[in-house]
Design a protein around this motif. Structure first.
Motif, PDB file in Angstrom:
ATOM      1  N   MET A   1      46.416  32.765  44.736  1.00 11.54           N
ATOM      2  CA  MET A   1      45.340  33.315  43.919  1.00 11.54           C
ATOM      3  C   MET A   1      45.924  34.217  42.837  1.00 11.54           C
ATOM      4  O   MET A   1      46.736  35.071  43.119  1.00 11.54           O
ATOM      5  N   LYS A   2      45.502  33.999  41.636  1.00 11.14           N
ATOM      6  CA  LYS A   2      46.047  34.741  40.504  1.00 11.14           C
ATOM      7  C   LYS A   2      45.297  36.053  40.314  1.00 11.14           C
ATOM      8  O   LYS A   2      44.079  36.092  40.361  1.00 11.14           O
ATOM      9  N   LYS A   3      46.040  37.112  40.096  1.00 15.00           N
ATOM     10  CA  LYS A   3      45.423  38.420  39.894  1.00 15.00           C
ATOM     11  C   LYS A   3      45.505  38.787  38.415  1.00 15.00           C
ATOM     12  O   LYS A   3      46.531  38.604  37.774  1.00 15.00           O
ATOM     13  N   ASP A   4      44.374  39.297  37.867  1.00 10.95           N
ATOM     14  CA  ASP A   4      44.387  39.770  36.490  1.00 10.95           C
ATOM     15  C   ASP A   4      43.854  41.195  36.467  1.00 10.95           C
ATOM     16  O   ASP A   4      43.634  41.810  37.497  1.00 10.95           O
ATOM     17  N   ARG A   5      43.647  41.739  35.264  1.00 10.71           N
ATOM     18  CA  ARG A   5      43.251  43.143  35.160  1.00 10.71           C
ATOM     19  C   ARG A   5      41.858  43.386  35.725  1.00 10.71           C
ATOM     20  O   ARG A   5      41.481  44.522  35.985  1.00 10.71           O
ATOM     21  N   ASN A   6      41.077  42.331  35.947  1.00 10.76           N
ATOM     22  CA  ASN A   6      39.745  42.485  36.520  1.00 10.76           C
ATOM     23  C   ASN A   6      39.723  42.194  38.014  1.00 10.76           C
ATOM     24  O   ASN A   6      38.679  41.993  38.604  1.00 10.76           O
TER      25      ASN A   6
ATOM     26  N   PHE B   1      40.764  39.664  41.235  1.00 14.20           N
ATOM     27  CA  PHE B   1      41.036  38.244  41.437  1.00 14.20           C
ATOM     28  C   PHE B   1      40.124  37.448  40.520  1.00 14.20           C
ATOM     29  O   PHE B   1      38.930  37.316  40.769  1.00 14.20           O
ATOM     30  N   GLY B   2      40.667  36.921  39.466  1.00 11.98           N
ATOM     31  CA  GLY B   2      39.850  36.274  38.465  1.00 11.98           C
ATOM     32  C   GLY B   2      39.796  34.773  38.571  1.00 11.98           C
ATOM     33  O   GLY B   2      39.112  34.124  37.797  1.00 11.98           O
ATOM     34  N   GLY B   3      40.499  34.181  39.521  1.00 14.65           N
ATOM     35  CA  GLY B   3      40.506  32.733  39.627  1.00 14.65           C
ATOM     36  C   GLY B   3      40.357  32.276  41.050  1.00 14.65           C
ATOM     37  O   GLY B   3      40.049  33.044  41.945  1.00 14.65           O
ATOM     38  N   TYR B   4      40.562  31.012  41.267  1.00 14.65           N
ATOM     39  CA  TYR B   4      40.377  30.405  42.570  1.00 14.65           C
ATOM     40  C   TYR B   4      41.673  29.737  43.007  1.00 14.65           C
ATOM     41  O   TYR B   4      42.525  29.375  42.186  1.00 14.65           O
ATOM     42  N   LEU B   5      41.818  29.558  44.303  1.00 15.64           N
ATOM     43  CA  LEU B   5      42.988  28.865  44.826  1.00 15.64           C
ATOM     44  C   LEU B   5      42.959  27.396  44.420  1.00 15.64           C
ATOM     45  O   LEU B   5      41.898  26.788  44.318  1.00 15.64           O
ATOM     46  N   SER B   6      44.104  26.837  44.231  1.00 18.51           N
ATOM     47  CA  SER B   6      44.206  25.410  43.925  1.00 18.51           C
ATOM     48  C   SER B   6      44.271  24.620  45.232  1.00 18.51           C
ATOM     49  O   SER B   6      44.832  25.075  46.230  1.00 18.51           O
TER      50      SER B   6
ATOM     51  N   VAL C   1      32.774  34.247  48.276  1.00 17.19           N
ATOM     52  CA  VAL C   1      33.343  33.558  47.115  1.00 17.19           C
ATOM     53  C   VAL C   1      32.443  33.682  45.880  1.00 17.19           C
ATOM     54  O   VAL C   1      32.908  33.511  44.750  1.00 17.19           O
ATOM     55  N   ARG C   2      31.164  34.010  46.081  1.00 19.90           N
ATOM     56  CA  ARG C   2      30.247  34.155  44.940  1.00 19.90           C
ATOM     57  C   ARG C   2      30.694  35.292  44.015  1.00 19.90           C
ATOM     58  O   ARG C   2      30.407  35.265  42.817  1.00 19.90           O
ATOM     59  N   THR C   3      31.339  36.290  44.592  1.00 18.52           N
ATOM     60  CA  THR C   3      31.714  37.483  43.818  1.00 18.52           C
ATOM     61  C   THR C   3      33.219  37.719  43.895  1.00 18.52           C
ATOM     62  O   THR C   3      33.676  38.851  44.018  1.00 18.52           O
ATOM     63  N   ILE C   4      33.973  36.665  43.815  1.00 19.70           N
ATOM     64  CA  ILE C   4      35.418  36.744  44.013  1.00 19.70           C
ATOM     65  C   ILE C   4      36.095  37.689  43.019  1.00 19.70           C
ATOM     66  O   ILE C   4      37.114  38.319  43.331  1.00 19.70           O
TER      67      ILE C   4
END
Length: 477
Positions: free
Chosen positions: A1-6, A8-13, A199-202
């Protein structure tokens, strides 16, 4: 899972599930193995809520507290001392209720209660929370009884209600009232938080520990609602605030809510307070954002980006923007627009009455979203004639369309900005959309289609009119 300044901004592949499986094999084993593990988990009853330490004290004090509260309700209702009550009573059980200094605490429940009272129903409001200090108070004319559960149980045992409603039901509330719901008509409202899957508010999870807790909470809710629905004292109906959220809750809880045990009634929009006022064409340059920035569900970051993009257009010098709110992400507004004279940023609370007044001065309501089971603040702005700027996510397309709103795709800042620019270029279109927005809310979320419908559903009104139902003889308070 990729982490950004906000966070966890994405989903697992799906690639992370293994490199030697086909996509079909991955989907099959993930779903079936998860289902097997959940079945084993659900076979184990939920542990009881930890004791508060006040059980005996509260049980002894509850009859007196309830008697004092009932007297205050009768006084507020204009009932003479000792006079028998011949009307209809309804009990609202909730996890919190507005009070001076905390007006945001389930304000939409309070609006329902006010309509119930206006229809002639005597309403009791019981707040049930494990850390509550027992007390009673009056908020905006509504007497409220607060406790750790003993008071609500005493009300259920001693008062004859036409029906009971609960909002934001949780394990603690359920354990407190479960056994005493027998013989009562009970309806529980599903607003979103009660059943929402993690997951709705990941994007709100900023580190692994909160994410892990979110997953555990989701599993607990799945177990909890299975117990509630299978219990002999379970609800007569589960009431959802949108058709989309009825489907969404079924997905998130992995349960089916049969038609005979569920209903859809939208949250009410107070069209008397938020009343339509014809907009001057120049008000299309007046943009308002009033919302919590406590999390990323309501996309304050998208609002910031949209305004920053508008700054690059030729219309920016004509715009007047006002931002009011608070929360973890509110600082992004303060940082981005500190040097803009045409942007007013205010970190504070705004009451419903003030928001209604603000609506009269503005023409566009900036309300991007990542998650909404309805969108009450958007509906209130629309009722006042503001044109909302939002995203086609979750339940939102159930309440807006291109005739009355600027509706961009998920995460689509460009679409929001282009829609606003088209509005700036076309004053006639702006006025048409303003009128359409108010009409849409009146026809979909006005009192007759919401509160009146739920009052009829719960036996507070006769089936085809607005008069109180005939009371049922029984217990006396």
């Amino acid at each position: 899972m990729k982490k950004d300044r906000n966070g966890f901004g994405g989903y697992l592949s799906l690639e992370d599930a293994g490199s030697t499986y086909t996509a079909e094999e991955k989907a099959t084993y993930l779903q079936l193995e998860l289902g097997h593990l959940k079945q084993a988990l659900f076979d184990v009853p939920l542990p009881p809520w930890p004791k508060t330490g006040f059980e005996e004290e509260d049980t002894v004090a509850a009859p007196g507290r309830v008697a004092d509260y009932a007297a205050s309700v009768e006084k507020a209702f204009g009932q003479e001392d000792g006079a028998p009550f011949s009307g209809v009573r309804h009990l609202v059980v909730v996890n919190q209720y507005p009070r001076i200094g905390d007006e945001y605490g389930n304000g939409f429940v309070h609006r329902r209660v006010k309509y119930y009272l206006e229809a002639g129903v005597q309403v009791h409001v019981a707040v049930v929370a494990p850390n509550a200090e027992p007390e009673s108070y009056v908020y905006d004319g509504v007497p409220v009884l607060v406790g750790r559960g003993a008071e609500a149980r005493e009300l259920l045992r001693s008062v004859d209600y036409a029906s009971i409603s609960s909002h934001f039901l949780n394990i603690f509330m359920w354990e407190q009232i479960r056994d005493d719901l027998e013989g009562h008509r009970w309806f529980t409202f599903m607003h979103g938080f009660e059943s929402r899957r993690w997951v709705r508010t990941i994007r709100n999870y900023r580190s692994p520990e909160p994410l892990s807790n979110g997953i555990k909470d989701s599993l607990t809710r799945q177990r909890f609602w299975r117990e509630v629905l299978s219990h002999p004292n379970g609800p007569e109906r589960v009431v959802f605030v949108s058709r989309w959220w009825r489907r969404g809750s079924q997905d998130d809880l992995e349960l089916v809510f049969p038609a005979q045990r569920s209903a859809v009634v939208h949250n009410v929009t107070d069209t008397d307070l938020f009343r339509f006022q014809e907009k001057d064409p120049e008000q299309r340059y007046q943009i308002l954002w009033v919302r919590s920035a406590a999390n990323l569900n309501y996309a304050p970051d998208l609002a910031v980006r949209a305004l920053e993009a508008l700054r690059e257009t030729r219309f920016w010098p004509q715009l007047q923007v006002r931002i009011i709110g608070d929360g973890m992400h509110f600082g992004a507004f303060e940082e981005a627009f500190a040097d803009d004279d045409n942007v007013q940023v205010e970190r504070r609370f705004a009451s419903q009455e003030e928001i209604a007044r603000l609506h009269r001065d503005y023409g566009v309501f900036l309300v991007p979203s990542r998650w909404d089971s309805q969108g009450v603040s958007r509906d209130e702005a629309m009722a006042s004639g503001l044109v909302p700027v939002t995203n086609a996510v979750c339940a939102i397309p159930e309440f807006v369309d291109d005739d009355c709103a600027i509706v961009a795709g998920p995460e689509d800042v460009t679409g929001m900005v282009e829609g606003m620019v088209r509005l700036f270029q076309d004053p006639k279109r702006f006025q048409q959309m303003s009128r359409a927005a108010a009409l849409r809310v009146a026809e979909q979320s006005g009192p007759e289609h919401t509160v009146r419908a739920e009052m009829r559903l719960m036996g507070m009104l006769r089936e085809h009119d607005g008069h109180p139902a005939t009371p049922v003889a029984g217990k006396e308070s």
